[in-house]
Design a protein around this motif. Structure first.
Motif, mmCIF file in Angstrom:
data_model
loop_
_atom_site.group_PDB
_atom_site.id
_atom_site.type_symbol
_atom_site.label_atom_id
_atom_site.label_comp_id
_atom_site.label_asym_id
_atom_site.label_seq_id
_atom_site.Cartn_x
_atom_site.Cartn_y
_atom_site.Cartn_z
ATOM 1 N N LEU A 34 1.230 -0.860 0.179
ATOM 2 C CA LEU A 34 -0.074 -0.260 -0.024
ATOM 3 C C LEU A 34 0.548 1.523 0.124
ATOM 4 C CD1 LEU A 34 -2.390 1.432 0.737
ATOM 5 C CD2 LEU A 34 -2.641 1.002 3.010
ATOM 6 N N MET A 35 2.042 1.505 0.708
ATOM 7 C CA MET A 35 2.978 2.370 0.646
ATOM 8 C C MET A 35 3.378 2.784 -0.286
ATOM 9 S SD MET A 35 4.159 1.845 4.106
ATOM 10 C CE MET A 35 5.558 2.952 4.295
ATOM 11 N N VAL A 36 4.287 2.524 -0.875
ATOM 12 C CA VAL A 36 4.371 2.014 -2.976
ATOM 13 C C VAL A 36 3.440 2.232 -3.541
ATOM 14 C CG1 VAL A 36 5.566 0.668 -5.165
ATOM 15 C CG2 VAL A 36 6.151 -0.172 -2.324
ATOM 16 N N ASP A 37 2.109 2.208 -3.507
ATOM 17 C CA ASP A 37 1.229 3.229 -4.305
ATOM 18 C C ASP A 37 0.772 4.323 -3.737
ATOM 19 O OD1 ASP A 37 0.292 0.311 -5.918
ATOM 20 O OD2 ASP A 37 -1.354 -0.210 -4.317
ATOM 21 N N LEU A 38 0.848 4.258 -2.401
ATOM 22 C CA LEU A 38 0.336 5.975 -1.409
ATOM 23 C C LEU A 38 1.209 6.479 -2.024
ATOM 24 C CD1 LEU A 38 -1.246 5.365 1.507
ATOM 25 C CD2 LEU A 38 -2.451 5.793 -0.164
ATOM 26 N N ALA A 39 3.130 6.515 -2.488
ATOM 27 C CA ALA A 39 3.901 7.263 -2.465
ATOM 28 C C ALA A 39 3.664 7.813 -3.735
ATOM 29 C CB ALA A 39 4.994 6.819 -2.127
ATOM 30 N N TYR A 40 3.825 6.802 -4.687
ATOM 31 C CA TYR A 40 3.657 7.439 -6.173
ATOM 32 C C TYR A 40 2.272 8.063 -6.275
ATOM 33 C CZ TYR A 40 7.292 3.707 -7.625
ATOM 34 O OH TYR A 40 8.761 2.750 -7.651
ATOM 35 N N SER A 41 1.973 7.900 -6.195
ATOM 36 C CA SER A 41 0.240 8.611 -5.886
ATOM 37 C C SER A 41 0.957 9.989 -5.549
ATOM 38 C CB SER A 41 -0.844 8.246 -5.242
ATOM 39 O OG SER A 41 -0.975 6.703 -5.711
ATOM 40 N N ALA A 42 1.467 9.957 -4.224
ATOM 41 C CA ALA A 42 1.568 11.241 -3.757
ATOM 42 C C ALA A 42 2.676 11.985 -4.622
ATOM 43 C CB ALA A 42 2.615 11.232 -2.192
ATOM 44 N N ILE A 43 3.505 12.026 -5.099
ATOM 45 C CA ILE A 43 3.929 12.442 -6.029
ATOM 46 C C ILE A 43 2.633 12.979 -7.226
ATOM 47 C CG2 ILE A 43 5.965 12.289 -8.220
ATOM 48 C CD1 ILE A 43 7.443 10.826 -6.442
ATOM 49 N N LEU A 44 2.120 11.736 -7.627
ATOM 50 C CA LEU A 44 1.363 12.401 -9.249
ATOM 51 C C LEU A 44 0.134 12.911 -8.559
ATOM 52 C CD1 LEU A 44 0.055 11.490 -11.861
ATOM 53 C CD2 LEU A 44 -0.936 9.146 -10.733
ATOM 54 N N PHE A 45 -0.402 13.775 -7.709
ATOM 55 C CA PHE A 45 -1.243 14.273 -7.343
ATOM 56 C C PHE A 45 -0.347 15.129 -6.382
ATOM 57 C CE2 PHE A 45 -3.668 10.416 -7.705
ATOM 58 C CZ PHE A 45 -4.047 10.486 -8.660
ATOM 59 N N ASN A 46 1.030 15.470 -5.756
ATOM 60 C CA ASN A 46 1.615 16.505 -5.229
ATOM 61 C C ASN A 46 0.485 16.370 -4.061
ATOM 62 O OD1 ASN A 46 2.889 18.026 -4.756
ATOM 63 N ND2 ASN A 46 2.664 20.444 -5.801
ATOM 64 N N ASN A 47 0.676 15.565 -3.109
ATOM 65 C CA ASN A 47 -0.462 15.781 -2.539
ATOM 66 C C ASN A 47 0.179 15.218 -1.593
ATOM 67 O OD1 ASN A 47 -2.560 14.895 -0.915
ATOM 68 N ND2 ASN A 47 -3.738 14.282 -2.528
ATOM 69 N N ASN A 48 0.257 16.205 -0.395
ATOM 70 C CA ASN A 48 1.097 16.164 1.149
ATOM 71 C C ASN A 48 0.485 15.252 2.047
ATOM 72 O OD1 ASN A 48 2.940 18.412 0.037
ATOM 73 N ND2 ASN A 48 3.056 19.305 2.149
ATOM 74 N N ASP A 49 -0.832 15.224 1.736
ATOM 75 C CA ASP A 49 -1.271 14.531 2.821
ATOM 76 C C ASP A 49 -1.268 13.105 2.486
ATOM 77 O OD1 ASP A 49 -3.022 16.459 4.109
ATOM 78 O OD2 ASP A 49 -4.922 16.337 2.321
ATOM 79 N N LEU A 50 -1.195 12.122 1.125
ATOM 80 C CA LEU A 50 -0.945 11.256 0.577
ATOM 81 C C LEU A 50 0.844 11.042 2.065
ATOM 82 C CD1 LEU A 50 -2.226 10.503 -2.126
ATOM 83 C CD2 LEU A 50 -3.467 9.463 -0.233
ATOM 84 N N ALA A 51 1.309 12.002 1.324
ATOM 85 C CA ALA A 51 2.647 11.543 2.197
ATOM 86 C C ALA A 51 2.739 11.432 3.085
ATOM 87 C CB ALA A 51 3.767 12.682 1.103
#
Lengths: 202, 202
Positions: free
Chosen positions: B35-52
């Motif tokens: 899950l963390m790998v998914d979330l980490a790439y998504s955090a970059i994609l959406f430039n999303n601090n919450d996900l990070a």
């Protein structure tokens, strides 16, 4: 030292002849690192040396991809602003390679024939999705079939993660790619579906 | 040093009160690391601090889980044969934690506001599947719905990876779990489906 220099020049050659951009390489690193984690856990689950060996082979590929990213980023940077933005790509590539290193360590427990506690297998068995390695034969009934037709087939409903053809990997194959005899295919899906698919192509 | 001892005794307490076996913990480590790998790439994609930030929080959870595995394995080993088989579990736990460390490094580029090269975003955007973070509100229309109904809904066809409820994570939620107001839900699926789902629950 001489060996290392030679290796780097080989990688630069490959970069220049294939003319792959940073984008393609980073996409491949993401795909390969995620695939390696799947394969590594599956190698333990099935106590399968072949899967573990694939993970080892992919780890070497990842080292090469990381070096290609670093070289490409350095060649692409013209201004300090460029270089600063490109440094994020170098970091992501490094992290993707760390993921693949960890996957290799998991696979290594299989290759070293470390006898694993049954609890480990049970934990992995209870995962909803599974991964399997299938060799396409002339008699398998999927020889010549397009990825799309396998994915849309009601009986199978499995996903093709990648194909190994003549020593080369095809990751995330396009829907019109057709399977060939001797292809090694990594399929994923719900356990029942993957088992069914395996029985059908045997 | 005093702090560290205290932390370990807290973790042992948790182990004993929750009475979770090694199997449950290793299953959770596998799920969380992926899950963390998914979330980490998504955090970059959406430039999303919450996900990070979620990735950072999960990394702390992984440290705790790894320590719980090590302690459980040591307490479970009665003979040298046991201990040898359990060492494989300790290695897999260590590797799962390395995966989560790498994911945290990816998320860290977002939290540090490192300006990323557009090529990185493009590479991640071209991935077939995506991950999104959704807060369940009374008006969202999914408040009170079971996971099963969301997964089987023709309009959505998204998968619920996990739910954060009152500060606690529910990974791989069972099909009869019902969503509640204020739940934070991580959904995954094909990009079009996830977008549609987001629009519907807004």
């Amino acid at each position: 030292m001489a060996d290392e220099t030679y290796e780097v020049s080989e990688i630069v050659d490959e970069l220049l002849t294939k003319k792959r951009g940073i984008k393609e390489i980073i996409k491949e690193m993401k795909n390969v690192s995620e695939l390696m984690v799947d394969l590594a856990y599956s190698a333990i689950l099935f106590n399968n040396n072949d899967l573990a060996e694939e993970v080892k082979g992919l780890e070497e590929e990842m080292n090469k991809l990381r070096l290609q990213i670093e070289i490409s980023a350095m060649l692409a940077a013209r201004t300090s602003e460029d270089a600063s933005k490109l440094s994020g790509i170098i970091r992501v590539a490094a992290a993707a390679e760390s993921i693949s290193n960890a996957a290799e360590r998991i696979a290594d427990t299989v290759l070293r024939d470390i006898e694993l506690h049954p609890v480990l297998k049970e934990a992995l068995e209870e995962a909803e999705e599974t991964v399997e390695r299938i060799i396409v034969t002339a008699k398998s009934g999927i020889d010549g079939m397009a990825i799309k037709d396998i994915r849309d087939n009601e009986k199978y409903a499995v996903d093709i993660l990648c194909i190994k053809r003549g020593g080369k990997w095809i990751f995330d194959p396009k829907w019109d790619v057709k399977l060939k005899t001797e292809d090694m295919v990594i399929v994923t899906g719900f356990k029942e579906n993957v088992e069914q698919f395996k029985d059908l192509v045997k």
